[in-house]
Design an enzyme around this catalytic site. Structure first.
Site, PDB file in Angstrom:
ATOM      1  CE  LYS A  80      -3.835   2.004   2.756  1.00  0.00           C
ATOM      2  NZ  LYS A  80      -4.656   1.793   3.974  1.00  0.00           N
ATOM      3  CB  SER A 155      -7.987   3.793   3.083  1.00  0.00           C
ATOM      4  OG  SER A 155      -7.129   3.088   3.964  1.00  0.00           O
ATOM      5  CB  SER A 179      -7.978   0.766   5.918  1.00  0.00           C
ATOM      6  OG  SER A 179      -8.639   1.992   5.800  1.00  0.00           O
TER       7      SER A 179
HETATM    8  N1  GLN Z   1     -12.793   4.080   6.865  1.00  0.00           N
HETATM    9  C1  GLN Z   1     -12.087   4.496   8.047  1.00  0.00           C
HETATM   10  C2  GLN Z   1     -11.716   5.952   7.928  1.00  0.00           C
HETATM   11  O1  GLN Z   1     -12.054   6.540   6.978  1.00  0.00           O
HETATM   12  C3  GLN Z   1     -10.889   3.627   8.270  1.00  0.00           C
HETATM   13  C4  GLN Z   1      -9.687   3.997   7.498  1.00  0.00           C
HETATM   14  C5  GLN Z   1      -8.498   3.136   7.795  1.00  0.00           C
HETATM   15  O2  GLN Z   1      -8.601   2.081   8.421  1.00  0.00           O
HETATM   16  N2  GLN Z   1      -7.334   3.613   7.411  1.00  0.00           N
HETATM   17  O3  GLN Z   1     -11.093   6.512   8.747  1.00  0.00           O
END
Ligand code: GLN
Length: 510
Positions: A80, A155, A179
């Site tokens: 990532k 994400s 994420s």
């Molecule tokens: N969807 C969550 C957020 O927007 C989690 C994001 C993540 O785990 N990096 O913060």
């Protein structure tokens, strides 16, 4: 060279290369071909490290005998874009880090390389990992390989799409509030968030430091266990990394779930805020039954505060983000906007340079988080928001501790997400709808507990559904044991999405 039977998983690729049935170069070429064929359409990759990957694969082939026992010998992986790779672009899908190339590898990357892995590229994500759809990316959105008009989740949408589309059998990504698990669910792959402290965060671009963990996305549970064994363990560069032994992680599966108690928080699932889709519920019950049939006892779990996890998370995470992202000021990293002539000298000029850099460098969602977080931490609101959220966080952790200790529950089971993958654009203008979809995933980050999302079937429209297990601290082994039972009962990973076959026009930070 003899044709190997099934070389899609990391385990099978490793074995075939170690036995001399396949060359690492051949495997790497296969991955690059699939990326070339499909990524123009999917946009899962931010950069493809073609020459480096082929050179590393050739090195693996040259050392095959000496390196025979390396656990990821010749296994292609993607990383990532929030994880540092030395000398290679690492941008967090943000304009503010355009052109940034770190001078060091993240600890996970160092460990993966040492285990024989071949890094084929970096994957797309929401900017600084803030989002649930990969739409907040400077590279444009990633598409879901199962349904091109839908998001792969976020994400780590690029990571999940890359595994689902068979670009590489393993992706490494970060999970601050789901994420890894939510995109794994949307794309029909396995996604693990290890226990907080299990894996070093050194070299991960920080989002919410008390929530962030790095974990693998894979096709199978055995592959997730094998990758975790490689990346886990203490690291002098991360003071929160823990020394808990990662032994026997890969040996956890034993073919049955006898003696295990699976807790289901029925009230949480029933709550209207959860907004559970009927097809997701049906897939959840089917998976639960398979685990029950394998000998586990299914009981009710009481987690009265879990319903408050979303508001608690969306105060704590932005608060930590507002502090972590203060470092992107145009001085030390990435892009600087405004020359000395444009902004003027002295403190006022410097302030104008910061402002221009941050204004143009950050996207709308990142700015929203910085503002929310700064507000929650400000004098006068700190007690009402940040402190209250931390108190709720403790209550949620107490709920889990009680479920494990008093009710004797070994793992808590929920769907990973209330709905399958939503359409691109559907929630882009509605942050609240986007945040509410994280109702089942953020608790594991607030509590630090390990959690995994497993493929649990598909809806009538063909969209993957995820099944989530949350375990005791440092008990990833039980997650693997139960996950393996489910995978044997319903080996969803064996079905791949249709290939799109488009050609790659290439991607650039836009
Ligand atoms: N969807 C969550 C957020 O927007 C989690 C994001 C993540 O785990 N990096 O913060």
């Amino acid at each position: 060279m003899a044709a190997a039977p099934d070389v899609r998983t990391a385990g099978a690729i490793r074995a075939a290369i170690a036995a001399g049935d396949l060359s690492a170069v051949e495997v790497c070429r296969g991955c690059l071909d699939r990326i070339d064929g499909d990524d123009g359409h999917l946009n899962a990759m931010t950069v493809v490290l073609r020459e480096e990957a082929l050179a590393r694969a050739a090195e693996v082939d040259a050392h095959r005998r000496e390196w025979h026992d390396l656990p990821l010998l010749g296994v292609p992986i993607t990383v990532k874009d929030v994880i540092c790779t030395r000398g290679q672009p690492t941008t967090a899908a943000s304009r503010i880090l355009r052109g940034f190339r770190p001078s060091y590898d993240a600890t996970v990357v160092t460990r993966l390389r040492a285990a024989g892995a071949v890094i084929v590229g970096k994957t797309n994500c929401d900017e600084f990992a803030m989002g649930s759809s990969t739409e907040h990316s400077a590279y444009g959105p990633t598409r879901n390989p199962w349904a091109p008009d839908r998001t792969p989740g976020g994400s780590s949408g690029g990571a999940a799409a890359a595994v689902a589309a068979r670009f590489a059998p393993v992706s490494i990504a970060s999970d601050t509030g789901g994420s890894v698990r939510q995109p794994a669910a949307f794309c029909g792959v396995v996604g693990l968030k290890p226990t907080y402290g299990r894996v070093s965060r050194y070299g991960l671009l920080a989002f919410g430091s008390s929530l962030d963990q790095i974990g693998p996305l894979t096709l199978t549970v055995a592959d997730a266990a094998a990758v975790l064994a490689v990346i886990a363990g203490p690291d002098p560069f991360d003071a929160t990394s823990a020394g808990a032994p990662a032994t026997a992680l890969a040996d956890a599966p034993c073919g049955h779930a006898r003696g295990l108690r699976i807790g289901v928080p029925r009230r949480l699932l029933e709550a209207s805020e959860a907004g559970l889709d009927p097809e997701v519920r049906a897939a959840f019950e089917t998976a639960l039954k398979a685990i029950g049939d394998a000998g586990a006892e299914i009981v009710d779990a009481t987690l009265p505060h879990a319903a408050y996890s979303v508001p608690a998370y969306y105060l704590v995470a932005p608060a930590e983000a507002s502090s972590n992202l203060a470092r992107y000021d145009g001085v030390r990293y990435g892009v600087r906007a405004g020359t000395a002539e444009e902004v003027g000298d002295g403190a006022a000029g410097l302030a104008r340079m910061y402002e221009r850099t941050r204004h143009g460098g950050f996207g709308a969602e990142v700015k929203r988080r910085i503002m929310l977080g700064t507000y929650a931490l400000s004098a006068g609101y700190y007690d009402a928001y940040y402190r209250k959220a931390q108190q709720v966080r403790s209550l949620i952790r107490d709920d889990y501790d009680r479920a494990f200790a008093d009710a004797g529950i070994d793992v808590v089971a929920t769907p990973t997400t209330p709905t399958p993958a939503f359409r691109l654009g559907e929630r882009a203008e509605d942050p609240l709808a986007m945040y509410l979809g994280d109702v089942f995933t953020v608790s594991a980050n607030l509590t630090g507990l390990p959690a995994v999302s497993l493929p649990a079937g598909r809806t009538a429209a063909g969209l993957p559904v995820g099944f989530q297990l949350t375990g005791r601290p440092f008990d990833e082994a039980t997650l693997f044991r139960v996950g393996d039972v489910l995978e044997r009962a319903a080996p969803w990973w064996q079905e791949a999405p249709p290939r799109t076959g488009a050609t790659n026009p290439g991607a650039g930070v836009g």
